[in-house]
Scaffold this motif. Structure first.
Motif, mmCIF file in Angstrom:
data_model
loop_
_atom_site.group_PDB
_atom_site.id
_atom_site.type_symbol
_atom_site.label_atom_id
_atom_site.label_comp_id
_atom_site.label_asym_id
_atom_site.label_seq_id
_atom_site.Cartn_x
_atom_site.Cartn_y
_atom_site.Cartn_z
ATOM 1 N N GLY A 214 0.790 -1.223 0.000
ATOM 2 C CA GLY A 214 0.000 0.000 0.000
ATOM 3 C C GLY A 214 0.820 1.270 0.000
ATOM 4 N N ALA A 215 0.375 2.233 0.834
ATOM 5 C CA ALA A 215 1.022 3.540 0.887
ATOM 6 C C ALA A 215 2.450 3.463 1.414
ATOM 7 C CB ALA A 215 0.200 4.493 1.761
ATOM 8 N N ALA A 216 2.803 2.347 2.063
ATOM 9 C CA ALA A 216 4.156 2.194 2.597
ATOM 10 C C ALA A 216 5.206 2.188 1.498
ATOM 11 C CB ALA A 216 4.260 0.907 3.410
ATOM 12 N N PHE A 217 4.783 1.936 0.255
ATOM 13 C CA PHE A 217 5.723 1.940 -0.866
ATOM 14 C C PHE A 217 6.382 3.307 -1.016
ATOM 15 C CE2 PHE A 217 6.639 1.671 -5.578
ATOM 16 C CZ PHE A 217 7.548 0.626 -5.488
ATOM 17 N N GLU A 218 5.687 4.344 -0.543
ATOM 18 C CA GLU A 218 6.214 5.704 -0.625
ATOM 19 C C GLU A 218 6.866 6.145 0.684
ATOM 20 O OE1 GLU A 218 6.104 6.698 -3.542
ATOM 21 O OE2 GLU A 218 4.458 5.539 -4.420
ATOM 22 N N GLN A 219 7.025 5.233 1.637
ATOM 23 C CA GLN A 219 7.620 5.552 2.933
ATOM 24 C C GLN A 219 9.022 4.952 3.039
ATOM 25 O OE1 GLN A 219 6.039 7.616 5.031
ATOM 26 N NE2 GLN A 219 4.413 7.720 3.475
ATOM 27 N N PRO A 220 9.871 5.499 3.917
ATOM 28 C CA PRO A 220 11.221 4.948 4.099
ATOM 29 C C PRO A 220 11.166 3.482 4.540
ATOM 30 C CG PRO A 220 11.056 7.116 5.112
ATOM 31 C CD PRO A 220 9.659 6.726 4.727
ATOM 32 N N VAL A 221 12.045 2.686 3.984
ATOM 33 C CA VAL A 221 12.069 1.255 4.290
ATOM 34 C C VAL A 221 12.366 1.001 5.768
ATOM 35 C CG1 VAL A 221 13.375 -0.867 3.841
ATOM 36 C CG2 VAL A 221 12.589 0.525 1.938
ATOM 37 N N LYS A 222 13.059 1.928 6.425
ATOM 38 C CA LYS A 222 13.378 1.730 7.846
ATOM 39 C C LYS A 222 12.124 1.726 8.715
ATOM 40 C CE LYS A 222 14.391 6.663 8.609
ATOM 41 N NZ LYS A 222 15.466 7.633 8.949
ATOM 42 N N THR A 223 10.992 2.167 8.171
ATOM 43 C CA THR A 223 9.741 2.139 8.925
ATOM 44 C C THR A 223 8.973 0.837 8.695
ATOM 45 O OG1 THR A 223 8.428 3.161 7.132
ATOM 46 C CG2 THR A 223 9.559 4.640 8.675
ATOM 47 N N TYR A 224 9.474 -0.057 7.828
ATOM 48 C CA TYR A 224 8.780 -1.291 7.480
ATOM 49 C C TYR A 224 8.931 -2.347 8.576
ATOM 50 C CZ TYR A 224 8.447 0.199 2.547
ATOM 51 O OH TYR A 224 8.161 0.864 1.384
ATOM 52 N N SER A 225 7.954 -3.200 8.673
ATOM 53 C CA SER A 225 8.106 -4.413 9.473
ATOM 54 C C SER A 225 8.962 -5.399 8.678
ATOM 55 C CB SER A 225 6.742 -5.041 9.746
ATOM 56 O OG SER A 225 6.153 -5.509 8.537
ATOM 57 N N SER A 226 9.431 -6.455 9.335
ATOM 58 C CA SER A 226 10.243 -7.448 8.626
ATOM 59 C C SER A 226 9.438 -8.103 7.506
ATOM 60 C CB SER A 226 10.749 -8.510 9.604
ATOM 61 O OG SER A 226 9.667 -9.165 10.248
ATOM 62 N N GLY A 227 8.141 -8.310 7.729
ATOM 63 C CA GLY A 227 7.297 -8.904 6.705
ATOM 64 C C GLY A 227 7.159 -8.014 5.482
ATOM 65 N N MET A 228 7.028 -6.711 5.701
ATOM 66 C CA MET A 228 6.920 -5.770 4.581
ATOM 67 C C MET A 228 8.220 -5.720 3.792
ATOM 68 S SD MET A 228 4.853 -2.773 6.606
ATOM 69 C CE MET A 228 5.030 -1.539 5.328
ATOM 70 N N ARG A 229 9.339 -5.760 4.502
ATOM 71 C CA ARG A 229 10.633 -5.781 3.808
ATOM 72 C C ARG A 229 10.757 -7.034 2.948
ATOM 73 N NH1 ARG A 229 14.798 -2.364 6.202
ATOM 74 N NH2 ARG A 229 16.332 -3.789 5.311
ATOM 75 N N SER A 230 10.328 -8.176 3.486
ATOM 76 C CA SER A 230 10.410 -9.427 2.740
ATOM 77 C C SER A 230 9.521 -9.392 1.503
ATOM 78 C CB SER A 230 10.015 -10.606 3.636
ATOM 79 O OG SER A 230 10.953 -10.801 4.659
ATOM 80 N N ARG A 231 8.333 -8.801 1.646
ATOM 81 C CA ARG A 231 7.433 -8.673 0.491
ATOM 82 C C ARG A 231 8.066 -7.831 -0.603
ATOM 83 N NH1 ARG A 231 1.191 -8.382 1.443
ATOM 84 N NH2 ARG A 231 0.841 -9.897 3.089
ATOM 85 N N LEU A 232 8.648 -6.702 -0.210
ATOM 86 C CA LEU A 232 9.293 -5.831 -1.181
ATOM 87 C C LEU A 232 10.469 -6.542 -1.834
ATOM 88 C CD1 LEU A 232 9.631 -3.086 -2.560
ATOM 89 C CD2 LEU A 232 10.997 -2.348 -0.584
ATOM 90 N N GLN A 233 11.278 -7.225 -1.025
ATOM 91 C CA GLN A 233 12.439 -7.935 -1.563
ATOM 92 C C GLN A 233 12.010 -9.035 -2.530
ATOM 93 O OE1 GLN A 233 15.163 -6.554 -0.871
ATOM 94 N NE2 GLN A 233 16.862 -7.935 -0.507
ATOM 95 N N PHE A 234 10.940 -9.736 -2.181
ATOM 96 C CA PHE A 234 10.440 -10.807 -3.036
ATOM 97 C C PHE A 234 9.935 -10.233 -4.365
ATOM 98 C CE2 PHE A 234 7.012 -13.624 -4.506
ATOM 99 C CZ PHE A 234 7.727 -14.809 -4.616
ATOM 100 N N ALA A 235 9.158 -9.153 -4.293
ATOM 101 C CA ALA A 235 8.642 -8.527 -5.507
ATOM 102 C C ALA A 235 9.780 -8.020 -6.394
ATOM 103 C CB ALA A 235 7.709 -7.373 -5.143
ATOM 104 N N LEU A 236 10.823 -7.468 -5.779
ATOM 105 C CA LEU A 236 11.981 -7.009 -6.543
ATOM 106 C C LEU A 236 12.658 -8.167 -7.256
ATOM 107 C CD1 LEU A 236 13.602 -4.381 -4.148
ATOM 108 C CD2 LEU A 236 12.898 -3.982 -6.517
ATOM 109 N N SER A 237 12.755 -9.305 -6.577
ATOM 110 C CA SER A 237 13.385 -10.479 -7.192
ATOM 111 C C SER A 237 12.610 -10.944 -8.418
ATOM 112 C CB SER A 237 13.479 -11.620 -6.166
ATOM 113 O OG SER A 237 14.277 -11.262 -5.068
ATOM 114 N N LEU A 238 11.282 -10.883 -8.328
ATOM 115 C CA LEU A 238 10.451 -11.326 -9.452
ATOM 116 C C LEU A 238 10.439 -10.322 -10.609
ATOM 117 C CD1 LEU A 238 7.269 -12.901 -7.840
ATOM 118 C CD2 LEU A 238 9.233 -14.060 -8.843
ATOM 119 N N ALA A 239 10.870 -9.105 -10.337
ATOM 120 C CA ALA A 239 10.833 -8.062 -11.372
ATOM 121 C C ALA A 239 11.928 -8.236 -12.415
ATOM 122 C CB ALA A 239 10.943 -6.680 -10.730
ATOM 123 N N PHE A 240 12.859 -9.174 -12.163
ATOM 124 C CA PHE A 240 13.980 -9.387 -13.071
ATOM 125 C C PHE A 240 14.115 -10.868 -13.397
ATOM 126 C CE2 PHE A 240 14.818 -5.832 -10.252
ATOM 127 C CZ PHE A 240 14.988 -4.799 -11.159
#
Length: 221
Positions: free
Chosen positions: A116-142
């Motif tokens: 959601g809106a966290a995509f526009e927020q600093p990653v340091k504010t993310y929970s570990s689960g949100m970081r993992s989701r972002l990392q996973f999505a980044l991996s699939l983007a390539f």
């Protein structure tokens, strides 16, 4: 193909160098093969994944990646905390030479991560689960020749885990995988071969079932 040659790894502690996690690990991971890492807690499974994925370095030995290898999917590191999710994703796109289609890749990452809106927020504010989701999505983007997975489908709720597993399976059908999972069914689903890590050594098995059997025997011994 990935060549692991006489790799040793240990970490520095407050009392000096720690014990060797990996000692003289040598193996060859063929292309387009699913390989599962098994072993006791602390056997060095995640350590070997980080080394193969290039986010850590061995103390001795070398790893020769003769293909495009992902960072460990599910690994929460590698993100700049002061940057937003979008800014991190844009930076990764540029590193991988995708200047021409950054908007499309950013849209994919934002949609798949479901933060959601966290995509526009600093990653340091993310929970570990949100970081993992972002990392996973980044991996699939390539597109990678080999995907490195450390409990990749463990992040998020049941619906996200199901979506992540399906997306990962689609990639696995066309690329190689090196995976750690505490679920035998997951290893059997994605992997053909297996590596048992025990006492700092790596033992290769052409059949994942043989690797799992050897692991169970090592626990019982």
């Amino acid at each position: 193909m990935i060549l692991v040659q006489d790799v040793h790894k240990r970490y520095q502690t407050d009392h000096g160098p720690g014990k060797w996690v990996l000692q003289g690990v040598s193996l060859t991971i063929p292309p387009k093969l699913g390989v599962g890492l098994v072993g006791r807690n602390g056997a060095g499974k995640s350590t070997l994944l980080r080394l193969v994925g290039g986010v850590d370095l061995p103390n001795r030995g070398r790893i020769d990646r003769q293909c495009r290898v992902s960072w460990p999917m599910g690994y929460g590191g590698g993100l700049q905390g002061s940057l937003t999710g979008r800014q991190n994703a844009k930076f990764v796109c540029r590193i991988h030479g995708h200047e021409d289609d950054i908007p499309d890749r950013l849209a994919f990452v934002q949609d798949f991560a479901e933060i959601g809106a966290a995509f526009e927020q600093p990653v340091k504010t993310y929970s570990s689960g949100m970081r993992s989701r972002l990392q996973f999505a980044l991996s699939l983007a390539f597109e990678f020749d080999v995907y490195i997975s450390d409990e990749v489908t463990a992040a998020g709720d049941a619906a996200f885990r199901k979506k992540a597993a399906a997306a990962f399976k689609e990639r696995a059908d066309h690329a190689g995988i090196v995976m750690v999972s505490h679920s035998e069914s997951t290893l059997k689903q994605f992997c053909t071969a297996g590596i048992l890590l025990e006492k700092g050594r790596a033992h290769w098995f052409d059949d994942i079932n043989d690797a799992l059997r050897a692991y169970q025997e090592s626990i019982s011994a």
